[in-house]
Motif scaffolding. Structure first.
Motif, short mmCIF file in Angstrom:
data_model
loop_
_atom_site.label_atom_id
_atom_site.label_comp_id
_atom_site.label_asym_id
_atom_site.label_seq_id
_atom_site.Cartn_x
_atom_site.Cartn_y
_atom_site.Cartn_z
N THR A 24 1.12 -1.08 0.13
CA THR A 24 -0.05 0.22 -0.52
C THR A 24 0.21 1.16 0.14
OG1 THR A 24 0.01 -0.04 2.49
CG2 THR A 24 -1.68 -1.10 1.06
N GLY A 25 0.41 2.46 -0.39
CA GLY A 25 0.76 2.97 -0.86
C GLY A 25 2.11 3.89 -1.50
N LEU A 26 2.22 2.90 -2.36
CA LEU A 26 1.94 3.32 -3.93
C LEU A 26 2.00 2.90 -5.19
CD1 LEU A 26 5.46 0.46 -3.54
CD2 LEU A 26 3.38 -0.17 -2.69
N THR A 27 2.57 3.00 -6.14
CA THR A 27 2.50 2.47 -7.09
C THR A 27 2.48 1.49 -8.03
OG1 THR A 27 1.25 4.94 -8.05
CG2 THR A 27 1.70 3.59 -10.07
N PHE A 28 1.99 0.36 -7.46
CA PHE A 28 2.85 -0.79 -7.39
C PHE A 28 2.99 -1.79 -8.51
CE2 PHE A 28 3.21 -5.16 -5.43
CZ PHE A 28 2.85 -6.42 -6.15
N ARG A 29 2.06 -1.06 -9.21
CA ARG A 29 2.56 -1.78 -10.84
C ARG A 29 3.58 -1.44 -12.05
NH1 ARG A 29 -1.28 2.23 -11.60
NH2 ARG A 29 -0.59 3.88 -12.59
N ARG A 30 4.52 -0.42 -10.80
CA ARG A 30 5.71 0.41 -11.25
C ARG A 30 6.67 -0.47 -10.48
NH1 ARG A 30 5.42 6.61 -11.64
NH2 ARG A 30 7.96 6.27 -11.60
N TYR A 31 6.88 -0.98 -9.65
CA TYR A 31 7.46 -1.60 -9.16
C TYR A 31 7.72 -2.94 -9.07
CZ TYR A 31 8.18 2.47 -6.16
OH TYR A 31 7.79 4.05 -5.60
#
Length: 121
Positions: A24-31
C-alpha cells in the motif's frame, strides 16, 4: 509505503507454504518486487525478484525449481509459492520494492517487516 508479508509458519521438510506480500502507499504496478530471507546468524540473502511487467523473473540457485514468485498488479500483491521445503529454508522472509530491477543487491527502497518460515526435519 507499507509492505505486509504473511503466510509464514511451521512446516515439515518436503512441505509447502505460500507467502504473500500486500503493498500500500505506492503505485505497485511500477515497482519491481523482491523476496529476501535471513536465517539466524546469517546475512540477509536474495531469494527472487519479479519485474513490474512480470516479464523478468530471477531466482537464487538454491530455490530454483522449488519456489515460484508471482504478482497481481490489480490486487497489489506479490506471492512466493514455496514447495519441497528444506530445513535450510528456515528464515525470516521479507518482501521489498524498488523502481529498479535489482538482482542479489538488497538496495531496495522499501521493505516489509518479514514473516517467519520454519522447516522441521
Amino acid at each position: 509505503v507499507q509492505l505486509q508479508a504473511s503466510g509464514g509458519g511451521l512446516v515439515q521438510a518436503g512441505g509447502s507454504l505460500k507467502l504473500s506480500c500486500a503493498a500500500t502507499g505506492l503505485t505497485f504496478r511500477r515497482y519491481n518486487m523482491g523476496w529476501f530471507r535471513q536465517a539466524p546468524g546469517k546475512e540477509r540473502e536474495f531469494v527472487a525478484v519479479i519485474s513490474w511487467s512480470v516479464g523478468r523473473i530471477v531466482y537464487t540457485d538454491a530455490v530454483k525449481g522449488r519456489f515460484t514468485i508471482s504478482r497481481d498488479n490489480a490486487k497489489n500483491t506479490v506471492d512466493l509459492q514455496m514447495n519441497s521445503l528444506k530445513p535450510e529454508d528456515t528464515a525470516v522472509y521479507y518482501c521489498a520494492a524498488d523502481l529498479s530491477f535489482r538482482v542479489q543487491s538488497d538496495e531496495y527502497a522499501y521493505w516489509g517487516l518479514g514473516t517467519q518460515v520454519t522447516v522441521s526435519s
